[in-house]
Design an enzyme around this catalytic site. Structure first.
Site, PDB file in Angstrom:
ATOM      1  N   ARG A 147       2.137  13.129  12.382  1.00  0.00           N
ATOM      2  CA  ARG A 147       1.330  12.546  13.472  1.00  0.00           C
ATOM      3  C   ARG A 147       1.913  12.852  14.858  1.00  0.00           C
ATOM      4  O   ARG A 147       1.868  12.024  15.771  1.00  0.00           O
ATOM      5  CB  ARG A 147       1.227  11.024  13.327  1.00  0.00           C
ATOM      6  CG  ARG A 147       0.422  10.559  12.166  1.00  0.00           C
ATOM      7  CD  ARG A 147      -1.050  10.935  12.291  1.00  0.00           C
ATOM      8  NE  ARG A 147      -1.836  10.292  11.272  1.00  0.00           N
ATOM      9  CZ  ARG A 147      -1.870  10.673   9.994  1.00  0.00           C
ATOM     10  NH1 ARG A 147      -1.174  11.738   9.597  1.00  0.00           N
ATOM     11  NH2 ARG A 147      -2.600  10.019   9.115  1.00  0.00           N
ATOM     12  N   SER A 220      -5.092   4.113  11.919  1.00  0.00           N
ATOM     13  CA  SER A 220      -3.783   3.475  11.727  1.00  0.00           C
ATOM     14  C   SER A 220      -3.162   3.228  13.098  1.00  0.00           C
ATOM     15  O   SER A 220      -3.037   4.155  13.893  1.00  0.00           O
ATOM     16  CB  SER A 220      -2.857   4.389  10.925  1.00  0.00           C
ATOM     17  OG  SER A 220      -3.421   4.694   9.680  1.00  0.00           O
ATOM     18  N   GLU A 316       0.970   4.456  16.890  1.00  0.00           N
ATOM     19  CA  GLU A 316       0.486   5.821  16.654  1.00  0.00           C
ATOM     20  C   GLU A 316      -0.494   6.338  17.712  1.00  0.00           C
ATOM     21  O   GLU A 316      -0.338   7.458  18.178  1.00  0.00           O
ATOM     22  CB  GLU A 316      -0.124   5.890  15.241  1.00  0.00           C
ATOM     23  CG  GLU A 316      -0.259   7.298  14.707  1.00  0.00           C
ATOM     24  CD  GLU A 316      -1.522   7.975  15.189  1.00  0.00           C
ATOM     25  OE1 GLU A 316      -1.449   9.141  15.596  1.00  0.00           O
ATOM     26  OE2 GLU A 316      -2.595   7.344  15.182  1.00  0.00           O
TER      27      GLU A 316
HETATM   28  N1  EPU Z   1      -0.793  -1.046   1.766  1.00  0.00           N
HETATM   29  C1  EPU Z   1      -0.698  -2.420   1.602  1.00  0.00           C
HETATM   30  N2  EPU Z   1      -1.463  -3.226   2.399  1.00  0.00           N
HETATM   31  C2  EPU Z   1      -2.321  -2.740   3.306  1.00  0.00           C
HETATM   32  C3  EPU Z   1      -2.422  -1.339   3.472  1.00  0.00           C
HETATM   33  C4  EPU Z   1      -1.638  -0.521   2.686  1.00  0.00           C
HETATM   34  O1  EPU Z   1       0.059  -2.913   0.774  1.00  0.00           O
HETATM   35  O2  EPU Z   1      -2.972  -3.547   3.992  1.00  0.00           O
HETATM   36  C5  EPU Z   1       0.052  -0.178   0.918  1.00  0.00           C
HETATM   37  C6  EPU Z   1      -0.587   0.117  -0.412  1.00  0.00           C
HETATM   38  O3  EPU Z   1       0.405  -0.010  -1.376  1.00  0.00           O
HETATM   39  C7  EPU Z   1      -0.956   1.582  -0.347  1.00  0.00           C
HETATM   40  C8  EPU Z   1       0.021   2.134   0.673  1.00  0.00           C
HETATM   41  O4  EPU Z   1       0.268   1.045   1.568  1.00  0.00           O
HETATM   42  O5  EPU Z   1      -0.761   2.164  -1.583  1.00  0.00           O
HETATM   43  C9  EPU Z   1      -0.561   3.284   1.473  1.00  0.00           C
HETATM   44  O6  EPU Z   1      -1.822   2.889   1.992  1.00  0.00           O
HETATM   45  P1  EPU Z   1      -3.001   3.932   2.239  1.00  0.00           P
HETATM   46  O7  EPU Z   1      -3.160   4.855   1.090  1.00  0.00           O
HETATM   47  O8  EPU Z   1      -4.198   3.188   2.698  1.00  0.00           O
HETATM   48  O9  EPU Z   1      -2.472   4.848   3.408  1.00  0.00           O
HETATM   49  P2  EPU Z   1      -1.626   4.508   4.700  1.00  0.00           P
HETATM   50  O10 EPU Z   1      -0.248   4.999   4.525  1.00  0.00           O
HETATM   51  O11 EPU Z   1      -1.793   3.088   5.110  1.00  0.00           O
HETATM   52  C10 EPU Z   1      -2.076   6.835   5.769  1.00  0.00           C
HETATM   53  C11 EPU Z   1      -2.525   7.374   7.080  1.00  0.00           C
HETATM   54  C12 EPU Z   1      -4.032   7.301   7.193  1.00  0.00           C
HETATM   55  C13 EPU Z   1      -4.645   8.098   6.064  1.00  0.00           C
HETATM   56  C14 EPU Z   1      -4.152   7.538   4.733  1.00  0.00           C
HETATM   57  C15 EPU Z   1      -4.599   8.384   3.561  1.00  0.00           C
HETATM   58  C16 EPU Z   1      -0.693   7.024   8.634  1.00  0.00           C
HETATM   59  C17 EPU Z   1      -0.199   6.282   9.829  1.00  0.00           C
HETATM   60  N3  EPU Z   1      -1.890   6.672   8.173  1.00  0.00           N
HETATM   61  O12 EPU Z   1      -2.382   5.447   5.760  1.00  0.00           O
HETATM   62  O13 EPU Z   1      -4.406   7.912   8.415  1.00  0.00           O
HETATM   63  O14 EPU Z   1      -6.055   8.054   6.106  1.00  0.00           O
HETATM   64  O15 EPU Z   1      -2.708   7.536   4.711  1.00  0.00           O
HETATM   65  O16 EPU Z   1      -3.907   9.585   3.570  1.00  0.00           O
HETATM   66  O17 EPU Z   1      -0.023   7.923   8.147  1.00  0.00           O
HETATM   67  C18 EPU Z   1      -4.773   7.475  10.725  1.00  0.00           C
HETATM   68  O18 EPU Z   1      -3.813   8.197  10.972  1.00  0.00           O
HETATM   69  O19 EPU Z   1      -5.427   6.911  11.645  1.00  0.00           O
HETATM   70  C19 EPU Z   1      -5.159   7.228   9.359  1.00  0.00           C
HETATM   71  C20 EPU Z   1      -6.153   6.403   9.019  1.00  0.00           C
END
Ligand code: EPU
Length: 330
Positions: A147, A220, A316
């Site tokens: 990012r 995010s 971010e």
């Molecule tokens: N999780 C929780 N609670 C929550 C949210 C997430 O426990 O409220 C845990 C879950 O265990 C889940 C893990 O976090 O398995 C990862 O969550 P998720 O797959 O939703 O992805 P993320 O890491 O929260 C990142 C990116 C997103 C992208 C998704 C899918 C960043 C900052 N964000 O989110 O990107 O869509 O992975 O690849 O890296 C963005 O940058 O704006 C964005 C939406």
């Protein structure tokens, strides 16, 4: 109070940009390039010229199994993804439904579901806003990381004109990200097409993430923190369920959404700001007209995560304007 810019310039070509940059009214004032506006937080009025990047056009060159596309920075990112998926060219499908423009994609090196822009990026054309000089940036010169990029670090010094990507006519679905495999099995899709994968990713995103058109948000709001793997034993001792993903160089990425949820912030609302009920990493603007309130809310989350886990969260989206009066500087 809404954030207001002193001047707005619509840029549909490099010539439009040159005209604006050589206009004596604008030479000495600050400038900011705006794409779709989905990854910024406006803190107050902008005392300069906002350049709306509306440069369109898609140029395609096919070379064996490779497809090189040069895309105007003002094109809509998701429309581009759908165009390439319908053409059966692979590379962008896991990046479906990300809001914003093509020109914004390299700034934060957009990423999702195991793919990031840097994977398909070849080069981009840009104009330096100070000197008007045209430059081509290779992938190395863009300094992509999680990012982040040269353009995010230099905070709007360059106007991105077009982005060139290399796609492929061969397709090897990328299904490593958790949840994708299960979603494929549910649909009994053994060898999904590029278009099917784009549909699938769009569905997954639509379930988890609010559409900024209807529920204002910047995706995010924090990066997932990356810490040395030597930190894990300490974290696991107190929090055995902590969600982490191994990275290169003996680092681990911690799920910031999980950290925020554990601190009790998931779905919580204070005044006109809150976290999304289905994804704690996303902050929702329920009616704030000024970004400072959003930053204050984010600061409370950061403080709680820091005191509970000893981990510093990093915001971010790009913050535009002065943070005078706030406890921290950005
Ligand atoms: N999780 C929780 N609670 C929550 C949210 C997430 O426990 O409220 C845990 C879950 O265990 C889940 C893990 O976090 O398995 C990862 O969550 P998720 O797959 O939703 O992805 P993320 O890491 O929260 C990142 C990116 C997103 C992208 C998704 C899918 C960043 C900052 N964000 O989110 O990107 O869509 O992975 O690849 O890296 C963005 O940058 O704006 C964005 C939406």
């Amino acid at each position: 109070m809404p954030s207001v810019a002193r001047f707005v310039g619509h840029v549909e070509s490099v010539e439009d940009l040159s005209d604006l940059l050589s206009d004596s009214r604008f030479t000495a004032i600050p400038k900011w390039v705006l794409g779709g506006g989905s990854n910024i937080v406006l803190l107050n009025d902008f005392p300069g010229l906002v350049l709306l990047n509306q440069i369109r056009g898609i140029d395609v060159r096919e070379q064996g199994d490779e497809v090189w596309i040069t895309v105007g920075a003002g094109e809509c990112w998701h429309d581009l993804v759908r165009f390439t998926a319908r053409s059966n060219w692979s590379g962008l499908e896991n990046l479906s439904l990300i809001p914003g423009s093509v020109g914004a994609a390299p700034v934060q090196n957009i990423g999702a579901y195991g793919v990031e822009l840097a994977d398909v990026f070849q080069h981009l054309d840009a104009v330096h806003l100070g000197s008007g000089e045209k430059r081509i940036f290779s992938r190395e010169q863009c300094q992509f990381s999680y990012r982040d990029s040269f353009f995010k670090q230099t905070k709007g010094e360059f106007f991105i004109v077009s982005v060139t990507l290399k796609l492929s006519k061969k397709y090897q679905p990328k299904i490593d990200y958790h949840g994708i495999q299960a979603a494929l099995e549910q649909r009994a899709w053994v060898n999904p097409s590029v278009l099917q994968m784009s549909d699938l990713i769009s569905e997954i995103r639509a379930i988890k993430l609010p559409d900024p058109i209807h529920v204002p948000n910047a995706g995010s709001f924090f990066k997932n923190p990356v810490v040395p793997e030597t930190e894990l034993p300490r974290l696991r001792a107190d929090h055995p369920d902590i969600v982490s993903f191994p990275q290169a160089n003996h680092k681990v990425k911690i799920a910031a959404g999980w950290l925020i949820e554990q601190c009790g912030w998931k779905g919580k609302r204070v005044g006109q700001v809150g976290t999304y009920a289905k994804q704690a990493l996303v902050l929702v603007n329920y009616g704030v007209r000024n970004g400072q309130e959003i930053i204050e809310f984010a600061e409370q989350i950061k403080t709680d995560v820091k005191s509970t886990f000893g981990i510093e969260l990093e915001i971010e989206p790009q913050l535009i304007g002065s943070t005078e009066g706030l406890a921290r500087q950005y």
